[in-house]
Design a protein around this motif. Structure first.
Motif, short mmCIF file in Angstrom:
data_model
loop_
_atom_site.label_atom_id
_atom_site.label_comp_id
_atom_site.label_asym_id
_atom_site.label_seq_id
_atom_site.Cartn_x
_atom_site.Cartn_y
_atom_site.Cartn_z
N GLU A 78 91.12 -87.79 15.12
CA GLU A 78 90.91 -86.40 15.23
C GLU A 78 91.94 -85.59 14.55
O GLU A 78 91.97 -84.40 14.10
N MET A 79 93.08 -86.21 14.10
CA MET A 79 94.22 -85.42 13.44
C MET A 79 94.00 -85.19 12.00
O MET A 79 94.65 -84.41 11.73
N SER A 82 90.10 -80.36 10.93
CA SER A 82 90.49 -79.11 11.13
C SER A 82 90.82 -78.59 12.59
O SER A 82 90.42 -79.36 13.36
N PRO A 83 91.71 -77.60 13.00
CA PRO A 83 91.91 -77.52 14.42
C PRO A 83 90.72 -77.28 15.27
O PRO A 83 90.66 -77.62 16.23
N ALA A 84 89.59 -76.39 14.36
CA ALA A 84 88.55 -76.06 15.37
C ALA A 84 87.61 -77.35 15.67
O ALA A 84 87.20 -77.80 16.81
N ARG A 86 88.90 -80.56 15.70
CA ARG A 86 89.83 -81.40 16.56
C ARG A 86 89.75 -80.84 18.03
O ARG A 86 89.43 -81.86 18.77
N GLU A 87 89.41 -79.69 18.30
CA GLU A 87 89.32 -79.11 19.56
C GLU A 87 87.79 -79.64 19.88
O GLU A 87 87.69 -80.08 21.12
N ARG A 90 87.94 -83.30 21.11
CA ARG A 90 88.69 -83.65 22.17
C ARG A 90 87.74 -83.28 23.41
O ARG A 90 87.68 -83.77 24.38
#
Length: 169
Positions: A78-79, A82-84, A86-87, A90
């Motif tokens: 997931e790294m 994108s931040p979205a 990645r969330e 998770r």
């Protein structure tokens, strides 16, 4: 852990998937549940994989016995998102019934290992395959070669023919 390959479904699709088949995906997951399928495997990639996992989690809220298995190709996948995304990854991972991390770190071929794991542990493959080359084509062809039922939700491309059998496979 995969309970029973005969009642398991795997998903494969392009990272460019943007929800075009959301209704068909939910309907297909429900129809497979009605046929007795209870375990659903997601490769956890951005695009179709995560959308399919979310559809399974939606079904699990209404129907008993639904299991989501997250097949993560390598720790830290997931790294690269994108931040979205990645969330989203998770959140799905936290709600999965089982998490199979297939390698401790990225290595060449780790996505193929994940794709093999999906096919080898399922009876049905649900795809978003548009005919383009890459991992989704590889996974669909492998599934056909192993005689899995393949459901392609992308109307733009036919399912490719199964590869010719070889002496070893």
């Amino acid at each position: 852990m995969i309970a029973d390959r005969r009642t398991s479904v795997a998903f494969t699709g392009h990272r460019t998937y943007r929800g075009a088949a959301a209704d068909a995906l939910r309907r297909t997951v429900g129809e497979l549940y009605a046929r007795g399928f209870r375990t659903f495997l997601s490769g956890m990639a951005v695009g179709f994989d995560l959308a399919a996992a979310e559809a399974v989690l939606e079904l699990r809220e209404r129907m008993p016995g639904v299991r989501l298995v997250a097949a993560v190709p390598f720790r830290g996948q997931e790294m690269r998102f994108s931040p979205a995304d990645r969330e989203r990854f998770r959140r799905v991972l936290a709600e999965a019934d089982s998490v199979e991390v297939l390698a401790p770190a990225y290595h060449r071929g780790c996505y193929a290992v994940r794709n093999d794991f999906l096919v080898d542990n399922a009876r049905v493959l649900v795809a978003w395959y548009d005919g383009s080359p890459g991992g989704t084509r590889y996974t669909v062809r492998r599934a056909l070669g192993r005689r899995l039922e393949v459901v392609n939700l992308c109307p733009a491309a036919p399912v490719p023919p199964a590869p010719e059998p070889t002496l070893f496979g």
